[in-house]
Motif scaffolding. Structure first.
Motif, PDB file in Angstrom:
ATOM      1  N   TRP A  20     -12.801   0.869 -14.148  1.00 34.68           N
ATOM      2  CA  TRP A  20     -13.027   1.122 -12.720  1.00 34.68           C
ATOM      3  C   TRP A  20     -12.993   2.618 -12.433  1.00 34.68           C
ATOM      4  CZ3 TRP A  20     -10.380   3.458  -8.698  1.00 34.68           C
ATOM      5  CH2 TRP A  20     -10.971   3.296  -7.429  1.00 34.68           C
ATOM      6  N   ALA A  21     -12.020   3.322 -13.021  1.00 32.90           N
ATOM      7  CA  ALA A  21     -11.848   4.757 -12.740  1.00 32.90           C
ATOM      8  C   ALA A  21     -12.930   5.602 -13.415  1.00 32.90           C
ATOM      9  CB  ALA A  21     -10.467   5.221 -13.198  1.00 32.90           C
TER      10      ALA A  21
ATOM     11  N   ARG B 221      -4.326   0.496  -7.631  1.00 32.44           N
ATOM     12  CA  ARG B 221      -4.062   0.470  -6.180  1.00 32.44           C
ATOM     13  C   ARG B 221      -5.306   0.918  -5.404  1.00 32.44           C
ATOM     14  NH1 ARG B 221      -1.454  -2.534  -2.741  1.00 32.44           N
ATOM     15  NH2 ARG B 221      -3.478  -2.348  -1.786  1.00 32.44           N
ATOM     16  N   ARG B 222      -5.968   1.984  -5.887  1.00 29.24           N
ATOM     17  CA  ARG B 222      -7.176   2.464  -5.191  1.00 29.24           C
ATOM     18  C   ARG B 222      -8.310   1.448  -5.316  1.00 29.24           C
ATOM     19  NH1 ARG B 222      -6.230   7.618  -3.540  1.00 29.24           N
ATOM     20  NH2 ARG B 222      -5.133   9.050  -4.935  1.00 29.24           N
ATOM     21  N   TRP B 223      -8.412   0.826  -6.460  1.00 32.84           N
ATOM     22  CA  TRP B 223      -9.424  -0.218  -6.702  1.00 32.84           C
ATOM     23  C   TRP B 223      -9.243  -1.325  -5.661  1.00 32.84           C
ATOM     24  CZ3 TRP B 223      -9.487  -3.276 -12.031  1.00 32.84           C
ATOM     25  CH2 TRP B 223     -10.579  -4.167 -12.043  1.00 32.84           C
ATOM     26  N   LYS B 224      -8.001  -1.789  -5.513  1.00 31.83           N
ATOM     27  CA  LYS B 224      -7.757  -2.869  -4.552  1.00 31.83           C
ATOM     28  C   LYS B 224      -8.027  -2.389  -3.123  1.00 31.83           C
ATOM     29  CE  LYS B 224      -4.494  -6.599  -3.550  1.00 31.83           C
ATOM     30  NZ  LYS B 224      -4.022  -6.453  -2.185  1.00 31.83           N
TER      31      LYS B 224
ATOM     32  N   ARG C 258       0.850  -1.195   0.000  1.00 29.42           N
ATOM     33  CA  ARG C 258       0.000   0.000   0.000  1.00 29.42           C
ATOM     34  C   ARG C 258       0.884   1.243   0.000  1.00 29.42           C
ATOM     35  NH1 ARG C 258      -5.363  -0.332   2.290  1.00 29.42           N
ATOM     36  NH2 ARG C 258      -5.946  -2.492   2.658  1.00 29.42           N
ATOM     37  N   VAL C 259       0.306   2.333  -0.438  1.00 31.97           N
ATOM     38  CA  VAL C 259       1.011   3.612  -0.380  1.00 31.97           C
ATOM     39  C   VAL C 259       0.679   4.257   0.968  1.00 31.97           C
ATOM     40  CG1 VAL C 259       1.232   5.897  -1.417  1.00 31.97           C
ATOM     41  CG2 VAL C 259       0.957   3.868  -2.879  1.00 31.97           C
ATOM     42  N   PHE C 260       1.670   4.330   1.850  1.00 39.94           N
ATOM     43  CA  PHE C 260       1.449   4.959   3.152  1.00 39.94           C
ATOM     44  C   PHE C 260       2.063   6.355   3.192  1.00 39.94           C
ATOM     45  CE2 PHE C 260       0.895   0.470   4.742  1.00 39.94           C
ATOM     46  CZ  PHE C 260      -0.428   0.634   5.128  1.00 39.94           C
ATOM     47  N   THR C 261       3.356   6.448   3.454  1.00 34.44           N
ATOM     48  CA  THR C 261       3.957   7.780   3.639  1.00 34.44           C
ATOM     49  C   THR C 261       4.746   8.255   2.426  1.00 34.44           C
ATOM     50  OG1 THR C 261       5.729   6.646   4.855  1.00 34.44           O
ATOM     51  CG2 THR C 261       4.018   7.719   6.143  1.00 34.44           C
TER      52      THR C 261
ATOM     53  N   ARG D 195     -10.018  -0.042  -2.013  1.00 36.97           N
ATOM     54  CA  ARG D 195     -11.417   0.283  -1.694  1.00 36.97           C
ATOM     55  C   ARG D 195     -12.346  -0.899  -1.815  1.00 36.97           C
ATOM     56  NH1 ARG D 195     -11.902   6.049  -4.914  1.00 36.97           N
ATOM     57  NH2 ARG D 195     -10.259   7.084  -3.717  1.00 36.97           N
ATOM     58  N   ASP D 196     -12.138  -1.720  -2.821  1.00 38.86           N
ATOM     59  CA  ASP D 196     -13.155  -2.732  -3.137  1.00 38.86           C
ATOM     60  C   ASP D 196     -12.747  -4.152  -2.820  1.00 38.86           C
ATOM     61  OD1 ASP D 196     -14.557  -0.586  -4.069  1.00 38.86           O
ATOM     62  OD2 ASP D 196     -14.216  -1.003  -6.194  1.00 38.86           O
ATOM     63  N   TYR D 197     -11.437  -4.396  -2.702  1.00 39.37           N
ATOM     64  CA  TYR D 197     -11.012  -5.803  -2.571  1.00 39.37           C
ATOM     65  C   TYR D 197     -10.530  -6.145  -1.165  1.00 39.37           C
ATOM     66  CZ  TYR D 197      -8.691 -10.242  -3.596  1.00 39.37           C
ATOM     67  OH  TYR D 197      -8.319 -11.551  -3.574  1.00 39.37           O
ATOM     68  N   ASP D 198      -9.653  -5.316  -0.619  1.00 42.02           N
ATOM     69  CA  ASP D 198      -9.010  -5.653   0.666  1.00 42.02           C
ATOM     70  C   ASP D 198     -10.000  -5.574   1.832  1.00 42.02           C
ATOM     71  OD1 ASP D 198      -6.579  -6.269  -0.399  1.00 42.02           O
ATOM     72  OD2 ASP D 198      -5.814  -4.225  -0.235  1.00 42.02           O
TER      73      ASP D 198
END
Ligand code: ZN
Length: 258
Positions: free
Chosen positions: A234-235, A250-253, A139-142, A255-258
């Motif tokens: 998706w976008a 990355r946002r798809w995963k 994931r994108v954190f910092t 928001r919708d998958y994880d």
């Protein structure tokens, strides 16, 4: 050189690097000291280096105890992250040599998951921490999405036979998301079967080869037309470059998958 996984916490891998001509050894991302000490004691090994990819506690939590137990151990890690135990601060393109092991690695700066994340490349392998996972990515954190995209582009260009040692056993879930993106992919369906069989028998699915990731990991396939189309769908808009496709995936995963 031999590389073995030491399991820690739920799904972390601490990588143990040994050679049969010396009792010196190294570990990568020791989030916990217990699994390390127990195997080193059993085999009379001497810890001379610790490689750290980034600052998260599940990668650094064992360092203090290991330094106490093995005085003189060198701790390599990114100088631009707050990791107080580092004794040898590293930066992009730097060559490092593991003390007592006659093994060299090149440091690759691959920010995105965190702002200073590094990988260690050499001897045909890449220790990539939480940047690239088997079948997925961190994931994108910092860091930023643009940084993460550029870091994955950089890994994509390494020799395809490179063996990738990431820090978590997330492959099964990752491959499931890959099939959301590319439901028609036969090679991904095959990977799903072999990963399920391995997980059932508690066999690590890491390492994988870069070639395998290029064939099945959506986050390395941002230039494939079917992946771009799925991300655009998706976008809900056209995506114009690798960073935009990566960000949508990355946002798809997230928001919708994880
Ligand atoms: Zn992390």
């Amino acid at each position: 050189m031999d590389i073995e996984p030491l399991r820690a916490f739920e799904d972390n891998y601490i990588w143990l690097i040994t050679r049969d001509d010396t009792d010196a050894c190294a570990v990568v991302d020791p989030g916990d000291e217990e699994p390390v000490i127990s195997v080193l004691e059993k085999r009379d090994l001497r810890l001379t280096s610790i490689l750290v990819t980034h600052k998260h506690y599940d990668h650094t939590g064992g360092i203090d105890a290991l330094k106490k137990r093995y005085p003189g151990v060198e701790v390599f890690g990114p100088g631009n992250e707050s990791i107080s135990q580092i004794s040898r601060s590293v930066e992009d393109h730097q060559q490092i040599s593991l003390p007592g092991m006659n093994l060299d690695f090149e440091v690759l700066s691959i920010p995105g998951h965190t702002e200073g994340h590094v990988a260690y490349l050499g001897n045909g392998v890449l220790f990539c921490g939480d940047t690239l996972f088997a079948g997925g990515c961190g994931r994108v954190f910092t860091g930023t999405f643009e940084q993460m995209s550029a870091s994955l582009d950089r890994i994509r260009k390494l020799p395809p036979e490179t063996q990738l040692y990431c820090a978590h056993e997330y492959t099964q879930a990752n491959v499931g998301f890959g099939l959301w993106v590319e439901p028609q992919s036969e090679v991904l369906k095959q990977r799903q079967q072999s990963v399920e069989a391995a997980v059932e028998q508690a066999i690590p699915t890491v390492p994988s080869s870069l070639q395998q990731e290029l064939d099945t990991n959506p986050f390395l396939r941002v230039e494939q037309q079917n992946v771009i189309s799925a991300a655009e769908q998706w976008a809900g808009r056209p995506l114009n470059n690798n960073a935009e496709v990566f960000t949508a995936l990355r946002r798809w995963k997230d928001r919708d998958y994880d």
